[in-house]
Design a protein around this motif. Structure first.
Motif, PDB file in Angstrom:
ATOM      1  N   LYS A 107       0.795  -1.273   0.002  1.00 21.78           N
ATOM      2  CA  LYS A 107      -0.202  -0.011  -0.004  1.00 21.78           C
ATOM      3  C   LYS A 107       0.911   1.301  -0.016  1.00 21.78           C
ATOM      4  N   PRO A 108       0.560   2.155  -0.903  1.00 23.61           N
ATOM      5  CA  PRO A 108       1.353   3.636  -0.796  1.00 23.61           C
ATOM      6  C   PRO A 108       1.287   4.226   0.631  1.00 23.61           C
ATOM      7  N   PHE A 109       2.212   5.097   0.662  1.00 24.88           N
ATOM      8  CA  PHE A 109       2.172   5.798   1.789  1.00 24.88           C
ATOM      9  C   PHE A 109       3.047   7.266   1.833  1.00 24.88           C
ATOM     10  N   PHE A 110       2.880   7.971   2.753  1.00 30.21           N
ATOM     11  CA  PHE A 110       3.561   9.464   2.652  1.00 30.21           C
ATOM     12  C   PHE A 110       4.145   9.442   4.041  1.00 30.21           C
ATOM     13  N   VAL A 111       5.132  10.336   4.019  1.00 24.87           N
ATOM     14  CA  VAL A 111       5.961  10.728   5.329  1.00 24.87           C
ATOM     15  C   VAL A 111       5.816  11.988   5.725  1.00 24.87           C
ATOM     16  N   ILE A 112       5.801  12.249   6.913  1.00 25.17           N
ATOM     17  CA  ILE A 112       5.480  13.469   7.391  1.00 25.17           C
ATOM     18  C   ILE A 112       6.234  13.695   9.074  1.00 25.17           C
ATOM     19  N   SER A 113       6.555  14.903   9.307  1.00 25.09           N
ATOM     20  CA  SER A 113       7.376  15.075  10.636  1.00 25.09           C
ATOM     21  C   SER A 113       5.994  15.072  11.796  1.00 25.09           C
ATOM     22  N   SER A 114       6.532  14.875  12.685  1.00 25.63           N
ATOM     23  CA  SER A 114       5.326  14.774  14.030  1.00 25.63           C
ATOM     24  C   SER A 114       4.807  16.125  14.089  1.00 25.63           C
ATOM     25  N   ALA A 115       5.750  17.219  14.140  1.00 23.13           N
ATOM     26  CA  ALA A 115       5.118  18.665  14.118  1.00 23.13           C
ATOM     27  C   ALA A 115       3.957  18.962  12.948  1.00 23.13           C
ATOM     28  N   ASN A 116       4.404  18.409  11.676  1.00 18.98           N
ATOM     29  CA  ASN A 116       3.333  18.648  10.575  1.00 18.98           C
ATOM     30  C   ASN A 116       2.089  17.754  10.892  1.00 18.98           C
ATOM     31  N   TYR A 117       2.408  16.550  11.242  1.00 23.15           N
ATOM     32  CA  TYR A 117       1.256  15.781  11.528  1.00 23.15           C
ATOM     33  C   TYR A 117       0.225  16.265  12.644  1.00 23.15           C
ATOM     34  N   GLN A 118       0.585  16.939  13.604  1.00 19.98           N
ATOM     35  CA  GLN A 118      -0.078  17.626  14.582  1.00 19.98           C
ATOM     36  C   GLN A 118      -0.932  18.631  13.841  1.00 19.98           C
ATOM     37  N   THR A 119      -0.292  19.357  12.657  1.00 23.54           N
ATOM     38  CA  THR A 119      -0.969  20.418  12.150  1.00 23.54           C
ATOM     39  C   THR A 119      -1.804  19.883  11.407  1.00 23.54           C
ATOM     40  N   ILE A 120      -1.822  18.963  10.641  1.00 24.70           N
ATOM     41  CA  ILE A 120      -2.772  18.259   9.644  1.00 24.70           C
ATOM     42  C   ILE A 120      -4.058  17.928  10.611  1.00 24.70           C
ATOM     43  N   GLN A 121      -3.641  17.152  11.716  1.00 23.36           N
ATOM     44  CA  GLN A 121      -4.911  16.656  12.483  1.00 23.36           C
ATOM     45  C   GLN A 121      -5.714  17.801  12.996  1.00 23.36           C
ATOM     46  N   ILE A 122      -5.056  18.940  13.415  1.00 22.92           N
ATOM     47  CA  ILE A 122      -5.652  19.667  13.959  1.00 22.92           C
ATOM     48  C   ILE A 122      -6.592  20.804  13.026  1.00 22.92           C
ATOM     49  N   HIS A 123      -5.864  21.067  11.684  1.00 23.94           N
ATOM     50  CA  HIS A 123      -6.619  21.798  11.071  1.00 23.94           C
ATOM     51  C   HIS A 123      -7.217  21.297   9.706  1.00 23.94           C
ATOM     52  N   LYS A 124      -6.989  19.802   9.877  1.00 23.30           N
ATOM     53  CA  LYS A 124      -7.362  18.962   8.670  1.00 23.30           C
ATOM     54  C   LYS A 124      -7.222  19.391   7.098  1.00 23.30           C
ATOM     55  N   ASN A 125      -5.714  19.628   7.053  1.00 24.12           N
ATOM     56  CA  ASN A 125      -5.369  20.431   5.916  1.00 24.12           C
ATOM     57  C   ASN A 125      -4.275  19.318   5.019  1.00 24.12           C
ATOM     58  N   LEU A 126      -4.672  17.913   4.977  1.00 24.78           N
ATOM     59  CA  LEU A 126      -3.974  16.992   4.609  1.00 24.78           C
ATOM     60  C   LEU A 126      -3.525  17.427   2.864  1.00 24.78           C
ATOM     61  N   GLU A 127      -4.765  17.760   2.432  1.00 24.53           N
ATOM     62  CA  GLU A 127      -4.449  18.138   0.760  1.00 24.53           C
ATOM     63  C   GLU A 127      -3.397  19.215   0.492  1.00 24.53           C
ATOM     64  N   ALA A 128      -3.325  20.318   1.467  1.00 18.76           N
ATOM     65  CA  ALA A 128      -2.252  21.315   1.514  1.00 18.76           C
ATOM     66  C   ALA A 128      -1.064  20.953   1.472  1.00 18.76           C
ATOM     67  N   TYR A 129      -0.951  19.823   2.592  1.00 13.47           N
ATOM     68  CA  TYR A 129       0.523  19.059   2.915  1.00 13.47           C
ATOM     69  C   TYR A 129       1.040  18.227   1.659  1.00 13.47           C
ATOM     70  N   LEU A 130      -0.050  17.528   1.019  1.00 13.20           N
ATOM     71  CA  LEU A 130       0.400  16.600  -0.094  1.00 13.20           C
ATOM     72  C   LEU A 130       0.511  17.091  -1.280  1.00 13.20           C
ATOM     73  N   ASN A 131       0.259  18.460  -1.363  1.00 16.99           N
ATOM     74  CA  ASN A 131       0.255  19.236  -2.732  1.00 16.99           C
ATOM     75  C   ASN A 131       1.699  19.555  -2.762  1.00 16.99           C
ATOM     76  N   PRO A 132       2.321  19.123  -4.072  1.00 13.13           N
ATOM     77  CA  PRO A 132       3.681  19.364  -4.052  1.00 13.13           C
ATOM     78  C   PRO A 132       4.175  20.718  -4.022  1.00 13.13           C
ATOM     79  N   ASN A 133       3.453  21.861  -4.157  1.00 16.59           N
ATOM     80  CA  ASN A 133       3.760  23.194  -4.099  1.00 16.59           C
ATOM     81  C   ASN A 133       4.051  23.527  -2.329  1.00 16.59           C
ATOM     82  N   ASN A 134       3.475  22.616  -1.583  1.00 17.24           N
ATOM     83  CA  ASN A 134       3.553  22.779  -0.187  1.00 17.24           C
ATOM     84  C   ASN A 134       4.563  21.801   0.542  1.00 17.24           C
ATOM     85  N   GLN A 135       5.087  21.145  -0.302  1.00 17.12           N
ATOM     86  CA  GLN A 135       5.971  20.228   0.348  1.00 17.12           C
ATOM     87  C   GLN A 135       7.368  20.589   0.627  1.00 17.12           C
TER      88      GLN A 135
END
Length: 859
Positions: A831-859
């Protein structure tokens, strides 16, 4: 010839002085020269300095007569002193003189000290160190006397002082042992006996042996030559007898203190009188005689410094005698003396607060408890006791204020127009009279000020004095507190901002604001008049226009008032056991056309109150009404089948909340939100509601993100502001939300060690595959070498769930996660996966902005 004789005599004297200065010769002249010089120079000055320091120490010490006094008046300081520093310069000077006497006059010949003043010097050295609270060096000096001067006439004093020092070092058992041996071996008399037995008494007190302490104090008070000490010892005896419950013996001891009269400090005599009054037998004692004696103490001019204590005791006497109004008057008198005894002030405030509490005037009681706490040591046991009592009043004060204010407004709403106009015309008339008086006072003050200017200009010294105060040179002006115009202006400004406030502690509390008229109907008209213009202030229609008229606004005020009634009914019933007060609040609520949600719980609570008050007929009527009109309710089920209600009712709000919390722990947030909303409607008006609201807000935040959480806690902080959960929500708004509001992602910095997560996404349609995948993943992770990896399941939103791998601290390793697996295991985890730091994982869980993180422009 005369000249020759004088010369010879001078040379002879000089020779004798030179010869006698030697400390190495054991001659009559040498011994006496150094003894006399040491005694009347260094030691004399040293003992003078020691006495000055001891007096200053006593003057600075404040005896706590609410507890058993220590034998010795000495305040132990917790301040840490650096080497060379001293807590009191007098003791430092005394130590210097003792050291000087030893250095310049010690005659240690063949291992024996032949200067008879050296034991005195070491005793002075030890005392100076003792009073300077350097106890280890002090005990060394006393031990040196015992070791080097066993035949000294100061040996017993040295032994007593050594044990005093041992007690300061918490060696009480050793001190008792040594002092008992001293009393057994030596025939002590006079002051030596008094010092030894008084110190033995203190050691017994330190070890809680009260009986033994009393016996030793009796010997000490009889033996001492110092009346100050005698008065103190006998007073402590009385305190100890009281501690043992022997009031008659205590009173005899206090009588002995009183008999000393002016021969001992007056504070002992006055406090002995007051302690006797504490032991007064109100059933069999002569109250009239006791009251006359208290009045005599109060009116005696010599007792003016002690009026704070005397007034307090008179208040206690009246309180125990059932005269509450007289008691309160004297407690207030005691407070107005500005006593330095903070504990006395605290007791006055607490007693007055308790009196208001007993009269169900909880808001006023709360203010007095606040003043009590301000005079107690922070976080001490008495402070915590009062704080708990004060915290229990928080809710009742809050809801009483709401009920009172809204009742006043609703009273005005329902008043006929003519009565409204009459009420405010009367109010405005009072305002005009007050304004006229203030205007006349200001004009008179201005005239007086102008007269003062002319007079002052004719007096050069006055002009100079004013100039020195900051006025212009040559121009006289009054210090602003002495200028009536300025004072009058200040008073008016104060009233505009604060209203009429009584001169008392905590005057800025909202509960201290005065009511504009003799009736509550005018509500907060003082505040209105303070904010109004001069024209509006004297217009009755201005106040009438502020009365709510829209049905929606009136309905909101009524609902708020009804909810306050309900909460007050619960508080009086559950916290204060004031069943009559609680009954009246629930009855007032039911008569006020309340919302449907409050009717049933109010009737059920009334039923329980009727039972507690023994009003069985009313309880039967209330029970029958609930069963008849609400047959499907939980309350009806409880009343019909009380035997089925166990100690832990599964359908009780508390049990349902616990079950809901367990669902929250299992990340079933949607179910938590749905059931919370259902329970909030079902138990509306009950104390569990704020807890449910907080749990719902938390679950909403975990499921839907920051904005949903923010909305939930804001609603909670506003709607339930005075509950613990409401306060917690406000704290979250002030402290937590600003820290997590940022939606930006953090750039990884190679030099900074952080944690990374490998994340596998599962959509809602794949959710059933998660347990199997996680089991497979766990088996694979166990075989990874060099890393301790683990997995977990975490809900992201209603449509997405994550399976995470934890334990990787390097971004490159995390991105090449599959390289850690064996070839066999790589085929299991496809199964495919992505990698994220703990700090950024906390951000996507709080603000539900996973798409913004996975967008290449925001990586």
């Amino acid at each position: 010839m005369k000249t020759s004789f004088k010369t010879i005599l001078s040379l002879l004297i000089a020779t004798i002085l030179v010869v006698s200065c030697s400390r190495k010769k054991d001659k009559f002249i040498n011994r006496n020269f150094h003894a006399v010089t040491a005694e009347f120079n260094s030691l004399y000055n040293g003992y003078n300095a020691l006495e000055e320091g001891r007096i200053s120490l006593n003057d600075a010490y404040f005896d706590n007569y609410w507890d058993v006094l220590p034998i010795e008046r000495m305040q132990i300081s917790e301040e840490v002193m650096l080497p060379g520093q001293s807590k009191n310069e007098n003791f430092s000077r005394a130590e210097e003189k003792a050291v000087k006497a030893i250095q310049k006059h010690s005659m240690n010949i063949k291992g024996k000290e032949i200067n008879p003043q050296m034991d005195e010097a070491y005793l002075l050295l030890g005392k100076a160190r003792y009073f300077d609270q350097r106890f280890v060096p002090a005990i060394e000096a006393f031990n040196y006397i015992l070791y080097k001067y066993p035949a000294s006439d100061k040996i017993n004093q040295a032994k007593v002082w050594r044990e005093k020092t041992n007690m300061r070092l918490d060696n009480n058992e050793l001190a008792i042992k040594n002092l008992k041996r001293l009393l057994k071996q030596e025939q002590l008399e006079g002051q030596d006996l008094a010092d030894a037995t008084s110190m033995l008494a203190q050691a017994y007190l330190n070890t809680k042996s009260v009986d033994s302490a009393i016996t030793q104090l009796q010997i000490a008070s009889t033996s001492t030559k110092n009346n100050d000490e005698r008065g103190r010892y006998r007073f402590i005896q009385g305190q100890l007898y009281n501690k043992l419950g022997k009031k008659d013996s205590a009173n005899l001891a206090f009588d002995k203190v009183i008999d000393l009269n002016r021969r001992t400090p007056r504070i002992y005599m006055i406090t002995a009188y007051l302690e006797k009054f504490k032991n007064f037998d109100f059933e069999n004692g002569n109250k009239l005689e006791a009251q006359e004696l208290l009045t005599k103490l109060e009116e005696n001019r010599e007792n003016r410094p002690f009026l704070d204590k005397i007034y307090h005791q008179i208040g206690e006497f009246h309180l125990n005698n059932g005269s509450d109004s007289s008691a309160m008057a004297y407690y207030n008198k005691s407070l107005r003396t500005n006593s330095p005894d903070r504990l006395l002030k605290a007791k006055n405030y607490e007693t007055i607060g308790d009196m208001f509490f007993d009269n169900s005037e909880y808001a006023t009681a709360g203010a007095y408890f606040d003043s009590t706490m301000s005079n107690l040591k922070l976080n001490s046991k008495p402070f915590r006791v009062i704080k708990r009592k004060r915290d229990n009043l928080e809710d009742v004060i809050y809801y009483e204020a709401i009920a009172k204010t809204n009742d006043s407004i609703l009273h005005l709403v329902h008043l006929p127009e003519a009565e409204r106009l009459s009420l405010f015309e009367s109010y405005v008339s009072n305002l005009k009279e007050q304004a006229e008086e203030e205007k006349e006072q200001a004009e008179a003050a201005e005239r007086n000020a102008n007269t003062g200017l002319v007079t002052a200009n004719n007096i050069p010294s006055a002009t100079n004095a004013v100039g020195a105060r900051g006025g212009l040179p040559g121009q006289a002006a009054l210090f602003y507190f002495y200028n009536p115009t300025t004072v009058a202006y200040g008073k008016n400004e104060f009233v505009k901002v604060w209203g009429n406030r009584a001169l008392e502690d905590n005057w800025r509390w909202s509960s201290k604001g005065s009511v504009a008229t003799s009736t509550n109907a005018t509500g907060s008209t003082n505040d209105l008049s303070a904010l109004a213009s001069d024209e509006e202030r004297f217009d009755p229609q201005f106040y009438i226009s502020k009365i709510p008229s829209e049905e929606k606004e009136i309905d909101s005020i009524s609902k708020e008032r009804n909810y306050a009634y309900y909460q007050l009914g619960l508080i009086y019933k559950e916290k204060f056991k004031e069943y009559q007060l609680s009954k009246s609040k629930f009855q007032n609520l039911l008569e006020s056309n309340p919302e449907e949600r409050l009717i049933l719980p109010s009737k059920y609570n009334l039923y329980k109150i009727y039972e507690l008050l023994g009003e069985n007929d009313e309880a039967s009527i209330a029970k029958a009404e609930i069963i008849k009109n609400y047959p499907e309710s939980r309350y009806a089920n409880i009343l019909e089948h009380p035997e089925l209600v166990s100690d832990k009712d599964e359908n009780s709000p508390e049990s349902l909340y616990e079950a809901l919390y367990n669902l929250h722990e299992q990340q079933k947030y949607a179910e938590v939100i749905s059931k919370s909303e259902d329970y909030i409607k079902r138990f509306d008006g009950e104390p569990i509601i704020p807890k449910l609201e907080l749990l719902k807000a938390t679950a909403n935040g975990r499921l839907n993100g920051f904005e949903a959480f923010k909305t939930g806690v804001n609603h909670l902080s506003v709607t339930y502001a005075n509950t613990n959960e409401g306060k917690q929500a406000q704290k979250i708004i002030n402290e937590v939300l600003p820290k997590i509001a940022n939606t930006d992602f953090v750039e990884a910095i190679d030099s900074v060690t952080t944690h990374y997560k490998v994340v596998f996404q599962f959509k809602d349609t794949e959710r059933n595959n998660i347990p199997t995948f996680k089991k497979e993943l766990d088996s694979v992770l166990k075989e990874v070498k060099y890393y301790r990896l683990s997995s977990s399941v975490d809900l992201y939103n209603p449509q997405t769930t994550f399976v995470l791998v934890h334990g990787i601290k390097n971004e490159a390793v995390a991105k090449t996660f599959k390289q850690l697996l064996t070839d066999k295991n790589k085929k299991k985890i496809i199964k495919p996966f992505f990698v994220i730091s703990s700090a950024n994982y906390q951000t996507i869980q709080i603000h539900k902005n996973l798409e913004a993180y996975l967008n290449p422009n925001n990586q």
